[in-house]
Structure formats: structure tokens, C-alpha cells
Design an enzyme around this catalytic site. Structure first.
Site, short mmCIF file in Angstrom:
data_model
loop_
_atom_site.label_atom_id
_atom_site.label_comp_id
_atom_site.label_asym_id
_atom_site.label_seq_id
_atom_site.Cartn_x
_atom_site.Cartn_y
_atom_site.Cartn_z
N LYS A 125 4.97 6.81 7.85
CA LYS A 125 5.31 7.02 6.43
C LYS A 125 4.15 7.79 5.81
O LYS A 125 3.02 7.73 6.29
CB LYS A 125 5.43 5.66 5.72
CG LYS A 125 6.59 4.81 6.14
CD LYS A 125 7.75 4.99 5.16
CE LYS A 125 8.90 4.07 5.50
NZ LYS A 125 8.58 2.68 5.21
N HIS A 128 0.32 7.77 0.76
CA HIS A 128 0.57 8.28 -0.58
C HIS A 128 -0.55 7.96 -1.56
O HIS A 128 -1.55 7.34 -1.22
CB HIS A 128 1.94 7.83 -1.08
CG HIS A 128 2.09 6.35 -1.18
ND1 HIS A 128 1.40 5.60 -2.10
CD2 HIS A 128 2.84 5.48 -0.46
CE1 HIS A 128 1.73 4.34 -1.95
NE2 HIS A 128 2.59 4.25 -0.95
N HIS A 131 -2.00 4.53 -1.92
CA HIS A 131 -2.95 4.19 -0.86
C HIS A 131 -4.31 4.82 -1.14
O HIS A 131 -5.34 4.27 -0.78
CB HIS A 131 -2.43 4.66 0.50
CG HIS A 131 -1.19 3.95 0.94
ND1 HIS A 131 -0.05 4.61 1.31
CD2 HIS A 131 -0.91 2.63 1.06
CE1 HIS A 131 0.89 3.73 1.64
NE2 HIS A 131 0.38 2.52 1.50
N1 ARG Z 1 1.07 -1.51 4.06
C1 ARG Z 1 1.27 -2.08 2.75
C2 ARG Z 1 1.85 -1.04 1.79
O1 ARG Z 1 1.74 0.13 2.02
C3 ARG Z 1 0.00 -2.61 2.17
C4 ARG Z 1 -0.63 -3.72 2.95
C5 ARG Z 1 -1.31 -4.67 2.08
N2 ARG Z 1 -2.06 -5.66 2.77
C6 ARG Z 1 -1.59 -6.82 3.15
N3 ARG Z 1 -2.42 -7.65 3.76
N4 ARG Z 1 -0.37 -7.18 2.92
O2 ARG Z 1 2.38 -1.43 0.76
#
Ligand code: ARG
Length: 565
Positions: A125, A128, A131
Site C-alpha cells: 500500500k 502516505h 505515515h
Molecule cells: N499499519 C497501521 C496503519 O497504517 C499502523 C500501525 C499502528 N501500530 C500498531 N501497533 N497498531 O494504519
């Protein structure tokens, strides 16, 4: 030296009030003309049975002489203290010079481990802009904790597991072309993933197929695992490009998949504690006592979800690192998710759950139409960073046509501008993305601070004299005194940032430092031939301390400096 504390010690001696109480009550007067620090005498009125004004008057008259104190003056119920500017400058700047690059550091974190989880993009993905916000904040927080003596661990909790990988595998098998994917992996994987959703609307059997692929993946089936690995690897290569541009590294890439074999234990633990309840075929933890919706652990078909993996991750981290703090830098829309996770951990593991902290942040808004519409609604980060660098290059070439290696300079300034913009305000606040503000060399921006640094460095290069053993007590003008006082508050800004999980305190600190430096520089000649040689040395030394502190603070924000721009 902590002057405020020294004053508090003295007040304590003559009033027999406890020093911490006094320190807590002391204030910074709203106007520097009213002194450097003030002690409100109101709490003493009851004990001494006198009016606060009378007490202030009495204390002012009997206050002992101190080498850094010019006078203690009563004003209403306040006792105002005025430092001797020369004494203050000398004591503080000698100490700061002595400390060199260690100035501002502390050992408050000694022996404590802080985990900072940040960035955490999703495989296949786009990486973005949300992030990027997480990346800027987390990167800075980690540096701040390390500066304060904590042991830190930077964790990238990659989104690399979940039912969506079943869909991706199905899509790949149908429409994937490795040659096309190699050219632009994330965009192409995203394309076939989107196509899967479109096709699945027409033919729902695709969903079953995807579920089957994810089941195979969870079982460790060779072919699907190989495919998943391939997606993960090519995605990481893309993410690494961005991290490289930002000069960011991680200590751990243990993402969601890392916990795929660690969830059975969590489910068992929950069940042993009697925390798992049935709800419409699924298994959940009831959180109604906390006023929250239940936390789902197992779906009705028995598969785990995002939350289950987060529970396994927290438990794993606690066992592995025995952390003092476990910080999650993740957007505010996930606030409820983390409150649920922490509440379940509290029930399951007890006390250490309170050491887990969700550090949320606002949204990024794009008034600039051009940015918001490429490939659906996604803004590609690499594009944003590249555009910042190229715009910066244009500005730099126009301002300083004969600068050496403009590309490298633009790289550092352009990237710094973006990082600065994310750390400029309270993190909960939404950000309106604006190139004009971000690259305004005269406004509150990264380039403004970096330019101030370069300006200071240029004075030091042009100086025809060294400044060892400079007499700092000569620095007594308003601008010099204000600048020195601000330099001295560096440690407080860093500690505030750490305590509130808000790099913006350091950002505001360094911005004000740049402003005060420019005010000093614009008011007082330094290299001009009519400046007394001793005063010149002292001013050069002040320039040196200023630029070092700017560099140090910018580094805590992840922003590099350049010698010329
Ligand atoms: N990958 C997730 C996203 O893009 C964020 C991860 C956040 N961290 C966690 N420990 N849940 O939304």
C-alpha cells in the site's frame, strides 16, 4: 547553573519554607522589566500574619548578596529578582561552553528503556502522508529520549499481515505481471488490489478465494508464503527509499506478521483468565466496565485480527525489553483501538499496561488541488519530498547563484522544511499543507532556522580572531541578555517535549532561538573594525554557542544543517 534554584535555596533559608514549595510557586514575570524571576509572597501571609506586600518588602531588604544577583525588589505581594546580566552571562556561558555537544543532555533516563513505535506503513500500500506525520514525530521523539539518557528502540510495526494479503495473492494470480510490478511495485500492487475489489463486487466468489489464500498463508503454505515474502520485500525496498531521504533507520521491523505465531498464547491467556466471551460467534473481551465497546479477539471463523496482533506485540515487547514506556505514534483515528488494547492489557497483565502510551496526531489537509488527486485520493510521499527538494533548489539557486553543490543543500533544506512543518504545532492539530508557508525563508519555517544557522556559521568563518577565554560578562545589552537566557532554557524545552510527547516544544524553542539570534545580530555589530576586540571575542563566542544550540535542537527534530544556503 540553575539560578532559580539558587534563589529558591536562599528564600528557603530565610523563611524556613521548603525549597520545593518555593520553586513550585516561583514565576517568570510577564515583562522582563519586572525582573527575571519572582516569588509571590501570598502563601506566607497566613503563617507570618502580615500582608504579602509587607512580607515582600521585608524580604527584599534583608535578602543576602549573591554574585549573580543584582537586586531583589518588592512589588505588591511579589518579590522580584533581577540577575546581574554580566554575572549571569559569565556563569552560564562558561558552563555551556565547557559542556560542548553535551549541552542540554541529561541522565534522567539512565537505565530506562523507551520503545518508540512509529511510521508503520502497510505492505503493498502507499506510504502516505499520515505515515509521514508519524515518521516525523516518532523519529524526533526517539532522538529526544536518547538525548535525555534513555535507552531507546525504534520499532516499525509494519502492516504486513491480515486478510488483505489473501486478496492481494488472489489478485496477483489473476492479473499480476512481475515485469510491470518491478517497475513501480507499490503502484502496480495497489492497482491490482483495487481491481480485486471491483471484480469481487461482480463475483463474490473472489472473496472466498481470498479467504482461502489467507488461510493457506496462516498455515505456512509454501507458495503463498513465497508470494507474501515477495510483496513484503519489494514494498520494503520502496519504503527504504523514503527512509533514506529522511535519514531514518529502525532497530526493529517486527510488524504484524512477526506475531502470527504468538497469538495462540494470547488467546489462551485471555481464556485462562476468563476474559473471553462469545458474541455472535466471535470471541471478544467485554469492556463495558470501562465504557468502551468490546475488543474483538477472534472472528467467527476463528481468525485473528489487528487487535489480537497488537496484544501479542505489547506482551512480546514487555518480555523482550522490560520497557519503561511503550509508545505508539499512530493517528488519532485509532485512539479507541489503543484505549481498548490498553484496557485489555490492564485486565490481562496488570500494572505495566499503564506504561503503554498512544501518541496521536491530527490530519493533513491539502488545499492544493494538484497534490490531492493523483491515483485516487492518495498523496505519494516520495513525490512530496522530491517536490520540496526541487522547489527548494529553485529558491536557493535564485538567492545564491554560486553556491557549491546546490543539490545537497536543497536536499537537506527541502526535507528539513517538511519535517519542520509536521513538528511545528501541537500534534493533535490538523495540518494544512502549504508550500508557501513551509518554504518561506523569512517566516516560521525550517529554512528560516537553517538559514539562521548558516548565517551564524558564516560570521565565524569570516572572523579574524578566535574566541577562547572570551569574557562573557561583557554581554549585557537587552538583545544579548535575552538571547543568553533563551539558550539557557534548552534543557527545559527538551524535557517538556519528552514529558508531553510533543517535539513541538523543541521546535518552538529553536525557532525562538533563531529569532533572538537574528535580533542580536541585527542590532550589534560583531566583525566591524570599531568593535572593541574583547567585546568582539565575547560576541563571537555567543554566536558559536547559539549556532551549536540551533544545530543540536534541529538534530532532535531530525533536521540537518548546512554551512551555506
Ligand atoms: N499499519 C497501521 C496503519 O497504517 C499502523 C500501525 C499502528 N501500530 C500498531 N501497533 N497498531 O494504519
Amino acid at each position: 547553573m540553575d539560578f532559580k534554584k539558587k534563589v529558591a535555596e536562599k528564600i528557603s533559608e530565610i523563611t524556613s519554607l521548603d525549597e520545593p514549595v518555593i520553586l513550585g510557586a516561583m514565576e517568570t514575570p510577564p515583562d522582563p522589566k519586572m525582573g527575571d524571576v519572582a516569588f509571590p509572597c501570598f502563601p506566607l501571609a497566613k503563617i507570618m500574619r502580615k500582608s504579602p506586600a509587607a512580607i515582600a518588602q521585608e524580604l527584599a531588604e534583608s535578602f543576602p548578596k549573591l554574585d549573580f544577583l543584582e537586586k531583589a525588589e518588592a512589588a505588591g505581594g511579589y518579590l522580584n529578582f533581577f540577575y546581574s546580566r554580566g554575572g549571569y552571562a559569565k556563569i552560564q556561558l562558561e558552563e555551556i561552553t565547557q559542556l560542548g555537544d553535551d549541552y542540554g543532555k541529561s541522565d534522567m533516563g539512565k537505565g530506562k528503556t523507551v520503545l518508540v513505535e512509529f511510521s508503520s506503513p502497510n505492505i503493498a500500500k502507499p506510504f502516505h502522508i499520515g505515515h509521514l506525520f508519524s515518521t516525523a514525530l516518532g523519529n524526533s521523539l526517539e532522538k529526544i529520549y536518547r538525548f535525555l539518557g534513555y535507552d531507546t528502540v525504534k520499532i516499525n510495526h509494519l502492516g504486513d499481515w491480515g486478510t488483505q494479503f489473501g486478496k492481494l495473492i488472489s489478485a496477483y494470480k489473476r492479473w499480476g505481471d512481475p515485469k510491470v510490478i518491478e517497475k513501480d511495485p507499490i503502484k502496480e500492487l495497489l492497482k491490482i488490489y483495487v481491481k480485486f475489489h471491483e471484480e469481487a463486487k461482480k463475483d463474490p466468489s473472489l472473496e472466498d478465494e481470498a479467504r482461502e489464500y489467507f488461510r493457506l498463508l496462516e498455515e505456512g503454505d509454501k507458495e503463498t508464503t513465497e508470494l507474501w515474502k515477495y510483496f513484503r520485500e519489494i514494498s520494503l525496498v520502496e519504503f527504504e527509499k523514503v527512509y533514506k531521504m529522511l535519514n531514518i533507520t529502525f532497530d526493529s521491523y517486527n510488524g504484524e506478521s512477526f506475531y502470527s505465531d504468538k497469538m495462540d498464547e494470547v488467546v489462551q491467556m485471555l481464556s485462562d483468565k476468563g476474559l473471553l466471551v462469545e458474541s455472535e460467534g466471535a470471541k471478544v473481551v467485554d469492556l463495558s466496565d470501562e465504557g468502551m465497546p468490546p475488543c474483538m479477539i477472534l472472528k467467527s471463523n476463528g481468525t485473528t485480527i489487528y487487535a489480537t496482533r497488537d496484544l501479542a506485540a505489547a506482551i512480546y515487547r514487555h518480555r523482550t525489553y522490560n520497557f519503561y514506556r511503550n509508545i505508539y505514534v499512530v493517528g488519532t483515528p485509532q485512539a479507541l483501538h489503543f484505549r481498548q488494547i490498553f484496557a485489555v492489557l490492564q485486565k490481562l497483565c496488570g500494572d505495566w499496561a499503564k506504561d503503554c502510551k498512544h501518541v496521536g496526531f491530527g490530519l493533513v489537509k491539502f488545499p492544493d488541488k494538484k497534490l490531492s488527486t493523483r491515483e485516487g485520493d492518495v498523496v505519494f510521499l516520495e513525490d512530496v519530498l522530491n517536490e520540496s527538494v526541487s522547489k527548494t533548489l529553485g529558491i536557493i539557486k535564485a538567492n545564491s547563484p554560486d553556491i557549491e553543490d546546490p543539490q545537497t543543500v536543497a536536499q537537506k533544506v527541502g526535507i528539513g522544511a517538511v519535517l519542520y512543518a509536521f513538528l511545528k504545532n501541537n500534534r493533535e492539530k490538523d495540518i494544512v499543507f502549504s508550500w508557501d508557508t513551509m518554504l518561506d525563508f523569512e517566516g516560521e519555517s525550517g529554512p528560516y532556522v537553517q538559514y539562521t544557522y548558516a548565517r551564524g556559521r558564516s560570521i565565524l568563518r569570516r572572523a579574524d580572531t578566535g574566541f577562547d577565554g572570551a569574557d562573557f560578562s561583557l554581554l549585557t545589552s537587552d538583545e544579548e541578555y535575552e538571547l543568553i537566557k533563551h539558550i539557557c532554557s534548552y534543557g527545559d524545552a527538551v524535557v517538556s517535549s519528552a514529558e508531553k510527547y510533543e517535539p513541538f516544544y523543541v521546535n518552538r524553542y529553536v525557532t525562538n532561538l533563531a529569532k533572538l539570534f537574528n535580533k542580536f545580530y541585527n542590532t550589534h555589530p560583531i566583525l566591524r573594525s570599531d568593535v572593541d576586540p574583547e567585546l568582539k571575542k565575547a560576541r563571537l563566542a555567543l554566536v558559536d554557542v547559539s549556532v551549536r544550540t540551533i544545530k543540536s535542537a534541529l538534530a532532535l527534530l531530525g533536521i540537518e544543517t548546512v554551512e551555506r544556503m
